[in-house]
Design a protein around this motif. Structure first.
Motif, PDB file in Angstrom:
ATOM      1  N   GLU A 270       0.828  -1.182   0.000  1.00  0.00           N
ATOM      2  CA  GLU A 270       0.000   0.000   0.000  1.00  0.00           C
ATOM      3  C   GLU A 270       0.877   1.251   0.000  1.00  0.00           C
ATOM      4  N   PRO A 271       0.383   2.377  -0.581  1.00  0.00           N
ATOM      5  CA  PRO A 271       1.203   3.584  -0.677  1.00  0.00           C
ATOM      6  C   PRO A 271       1.697   4.089   0.673  1.00  0.00           C
ATOM      7  N   GLU A 272       0.831   4.031   1.729  1.00  0.00           N
ATOM      8  CA  GLU A 272       1.233   4.563   3.031  1.00  0.00           C
ATOM      9  C   GLU A 272       2.250   3.671   3.743  1.00  0.00           C
ATOM     10  N   ARG A 273       2.398   2.445   3.291  1.00  0.00           N
ATOM     11  CA  ARG A 273       3.359   1.528   3.915  1.00  0.00           C
ATOM     12  C   ARG A 273       4.672   1.459   3.142  1.00  0.00           C
ATOM     13  N   PHE A 274       4.758   2.117   2.000  1.00  0.00           N
ATOM     14  CA  PHE A 274       5.963   2.051   1.185  1.00  0.00           C
ATOM     15  C   PHE A 274       7.006   3.027   1.740  1.00  0.00           C
ATOM     16  N   SER A 275       8.271   2.536   1.865  1.00  0.00           N
ATOM     17  CA  SER A 275       9.367   3.359   2.411  1.00  0.00           C
ATOM     18  C   SER A 275      10.471   3.468   1.368  1.00  0.00           C
ATOM     19  N   ASP A 276      10.764   4.713   0.962  1.00  0.00           N
ATOM     20  CA  ASP A 276      11.833   4.923  -0.015  1.00  0.00           C
ATOM     21  C   ASP A 276      13.188   4.502   0.531  1.00  0.00           C
ATOM     22  N   ASP A 277      13.459   4.847   1.777  1.00  0.00           N
ATOM     23  CA  ASP A 277      14.778   4.551   2.350  1.00  0.00           C
ATOM     24  C   ASP A 277      15.005   3.055   2.507  1.00  0.00           C
ATOM     25  N   ALA A 278      13.953   2.299   2.799  1.00  0.00           N
ATOM     26  CA  ALA A 278      14.109   0.863   3.042  1.00  0.00           C
ATOM     27  C   ALA A 278      14.133   0.046   1.767  1.00  0.00           C
ATOM     28  N   LEU A 279      13.436   0.503   0.709  1.00  0.00           N
ATOM     29  CA  LEU A 279      13.261  -0.333  -0.479  1.00  0.00           C
ATOM     30  C   LEU A 279      14.058   0.140  -1.697  1.00  0.00           C
ATOM     31  N   LEU A 280      14.367   1.417  -1.803  1.00  0.00           N
ATOM     32  CA  LEU A 280      15.063   1.915  -2.989  1.00  0.00           C
ATOM     33  C   LEU A 280      16.570   1.928  -2.766  1.00  0.00           C
ATOM     34  N   ASN A 281      17.327   1.639  -3.829  1.00  0.00           N
ATOM     35  CA  ASN A 281      18.780   1.705  -3.731  1.00  0.00           C
ATOM     36  C   ASN A 281      19.261   3.115  -4.098  1.00  0.00           C
ATOM     37  N   ASP A 282      20.553   3.319  -3.998  1.00  0.00           N
ATOM     38  CA  ASP A 282      21.118   4.656  -4.231  1.00  0.00           C
ATOM     39  C   ASP A 282      20.929   5.098  -5.683  1.00  0.00           C
ATOM     40  N   VAL A 283      21.063   4.171  -6.627  1.00  0.00           N
ATOM     41  CA  VAL A 283      20.884   4.498  -8.047  1.00  0.00           C
ATOM     42  C   VAL A 283      19.474   4.999  -8.291  1.00  0.00           C
ATOM     43  N   GLU A 284      18.482   4.300  -7.710  1.00  0.00           N
ATOM     44  CA  GLU A 284      17.090   4.685  -7.921  1.00  0.00           C
ATOM     45  C   GLU A 284      16.788   6.052  -7.288  1.00  0.00           C
ATOM     46  N   ARG A 285      17.324   6.307  -6.100  1.00  0.00           N
ATOM     47  CA  ARG A 285      17.068   7.604  -5.461  1.00  0.00           C
ATOM     48  C   ARG A 285      17.687   8.757  -6.279  1.00  0.00           C
ATOM     49  N   LYS A 286      18.892   8.566  -6.802  1.00  0.00           N
ATOM     50  CA  LYS A 286      19.525   9.609  -7.622  1.00  0.00           C
ATOM     51  C   LYS A 286      18.738   9.853  -8.911  1.00  0.00           C
ATOM     52  N   ASN A 287      18.254   8.778  -9.530  1.00  0.00           N
ATOM     53  CA  ASN A 287      17.484   8.932 -10.775  1.00  0.00           C
ATOM     54  C   ASN A 287      16.149   9.627 -10.516  1.00  0.00           C
ATOM     55  N   LEU A 288      15.547   9.372  -9.331  1.00  0.00           N
ATOM     56  CA  LEU A 288      14.309  10.067  -8.989  1.00  0.00           C
ATOM     57  C   LEU A 288      14.542  11.583  -8.894  1.00  0.00           C
ATOM     58  N   GLU A 289      15.652  11.962  -8.270  1.00  0.00           N
ATOM     59  CA  GLU A 289      15.970  13.382  -8.153  1.00  0.00           C
ATOM     60  C   GLU A 289      16.154  14.022  -9.540  1.00  0.00           C
ATOM     61  N   LEU A 290      16.839  13.293 -10.452  1.00  0.00           N
ATOM     62  CA  LEU A 290      17.055  13.820 -11.801  1.00  0.00           C
ATOM     63  C   LEU A 290      15.742  13.996 -12.541  1.00  0.00           C
ATOM     64  N   ILE A 291      14.835  13.017 -12.447  1.00  0.00           N
ATOM     65  CA  ILE A 291      13.548  13.087 -13.152  1.00  0.00           C
ATOM     66  C   ILE A 291      12.696  14.195 -12.583  1.00  0.00           C
ATOM     67  N   LYS A 292      12.666  14.339 -11.254  1.00  0.00           N
ATOM     68  CA  LYS A 292      11.871  15.408 -10.635  1.00  0.00           C
ATOM     69  C   LYS A 292      12.383  16.788 -11.055  1.00  0.00           C
ATOM     70  N   ALA A 293      13.708  16.934 -11.128  1.00  0.00           N
ATOM     71  CA  ALA A 293      14.267  18.231 -11.563  1.00  0.00           C
ATOM     72  C   ALA A 293      13.858  18.545 -12.993  1.00  0.00           C
ATOM     73  N   ARG A 294      13.854  17.510 -13.876  1.00  0.00           N
ATOM     74  CA  ARG A 294      13.445  17.710 -15.263  1.00  0.00           C
ATOM     75  C   ARG A 294      11.965  18.070 -15.345  1.00  0.00           C
ATOM     76  N   GLU A 295      11.129  17.401 -14.517  1.00  0.00           N
ATOM     77  CA  GLU A 295       9.701  17.719 -14.491  1.00  0.00           C
ATOM     78  C   GLU A 295       9.457  19.157 -14.060  1.00  0.00           C
ATOM     79  N   ALA A 296      10.235  19.609 -13.074  1.00  0.00           N
ATOM     80  CA  ALA A 296      10.060  20.988 -12.604  1.00  0.00           C
ATOM     81  C   ALA A 296      10.396  21.978 -13.703  1.00  0.00           C
ATOM     82  N   VAL A 297      11.363  21.669 -14.545  1.00  0.00           N
ATOM     83  CA  VAL A 297      11.724  22.561 -15.656  1.00  0.00           C
ATOM     84  C   VAL A 297      10.597  22.613 -16.674  1.00  0.00           C
ATOM     85  N   LEU A 298      10.009  21.450 -17.026  1.00  0.00           N
ATOM     86  CA  LEU A 298       8.959  21.411 -18.055  1.00  0.00           C
ATOM     87  C   LEU A 298       7.656  22.010 -17.550  1.00  0.00           C
ATOM     88  N   ASN A 299       7.389  21.897 -16.288  1.00  0.00           N
ATOM     89  CA  ASN A 299       6.122  22.393 -15.743  1.00  0.00           C
ATOM     90  C   ASN A 299       6.252  23.859 -15.354  1.00  0.00           C
TER      91      ASN A 299
END
Length: 299
Positions: A270-299
């Motif tokens: 469930e969404p409220e039980r999902f933990s980024d720190d526990a389940l995502l690796n370092d590569v995935e967290r860095k890629n999320l930051e890159l995608i969010k920054a790109r989204e902020a530029v387009l929006n």
């Protein structure tokens, strides 16, 4: 004064004791009248024994002789049983040894009886073989040497050698032809396999491209070039694609329907039980930051 016999008080001048009748001399010593015997002194009577106090009768000691006799009897029976058992076992052992020795003697006797005819037979066979060898030797000495028969045998041998050579040549040719066919078949199979593998790789890459927006976003650090051509909606799907790989569910119905259509997706968290720190690796967290920054530029 007192009577010397009974000790009674006697008046002075009295000649006899008024109590016991003993004659009193002038000196106060006892003495009896002439011709009269002195009365015997009174013998003190024994008092009767005191009756035993009434109460419980004294306890009689139990006799232990019966118990000792029973124990002795049991011990004797046990010793007799043990002795009988030991004797029986010894008898069985001795009987078994006797039977074994008899069987061994019988076997030795039978073996000796069987061995004697064999020795006799072997001796007769050796004698017969020696006689046969002697006859063959004498026959070889008497017969003339047959030199003419050697030529046909050599000719037959030569024909056999030629046939063997021809068979070897045919076999070599057959083996060579088989090797050529096998090599051709293997080459054709390798070509077909290579073509099939290439086609499978192309199809697999195409299927992977259809299944994912960014197939390697969980294993490789993305760059700006990798996401430069994506639209805002594609960036949103690529960002949630990282969460979907770990089985996260989504509250947005359209987003949930999109990932339900993918063969690799299995929503279990469930969404409220999902933990980024526990389940995502370092590569995935860095890629999320890159995608969010790109989204902020387009929006």
């Amino acid at each position: 004064m007192n009577c010397p016999s009974c000790g009674a008080n006697v008046s002075d001048g009295a000649k006899f004791c008024p109590k016991c009748g003993t004659r009193i001399n002038a000196a106060g010593t006892p003495g009896g009248p002439a011709g009269r015997k002195q009365p015997p002194k009174p013998v003190p009577t024994k008092q009767p024994p005191k009756p035993a106090p009434q109460g419980k009768p004294p306890k009689q000691k139990k006799s232990k002789n019966g118990l000792i006799a029973v124990l002795v009897t049991v011990l004797v029976l046990a010793l007799c049983a043990c002795g009988g058992y030991v004797g029986y076992r010894l008898y069985q052992k001795l009987a078994g040894q006797t039977t074994m020795s008899r069987n061994e003697d019988r076997e030795d006797k039978d073996w000796e009886e069987d061995e004697k005819p064999r020795e006799k037979k072997n001796t007769e066979e050796e004698t017969a073989e020696e006689e046969t060898k002697a006859e063959e030797t004498s026959a070889e000495e008497t017969l003339p040497a047959q030199t003419t028969s050697a030529a046909p045998e050599s000719t037959a041998y030569g024909e056999g050698a030629a046939a063997t050579t021809a068979w070897n040549a045919n076999e070599s040719q057959t083996t060579a032809a088989w090797d050529i066919n096998a090599a051709q078949t293997t080459a054709a199979w390798d070509i077909n396999q290579a073509q099939t593998t290439a086609a499978w790789d192309i199809n697999s890459a195409s299927a992977t491209a259809d299944e994912y927006i960014l197939p390697d976003s969980s294993t490789r650090y993305l760059t700006g070039t990798d996401i430069a051509g994506l639209t805002s909606e594609e960036l949103r799907l690529a960002r949630n694609e990282i969460y979907a790989r770990h089985g996260r569910k989504f509250k947005d119905e359209a987003l949930q329907a999109y990932f339900n259509s993918k063969s690799w997706y299995a929503g279990t968290i469930e969404p409220e039980r999902f933990s980024d720190d526990a389940l995502l690796n370092d590569v995935e967290r860095k890629n999320l930051e890159l995608i969010k920054a790109r989204e902020a530029v387009l929006n």
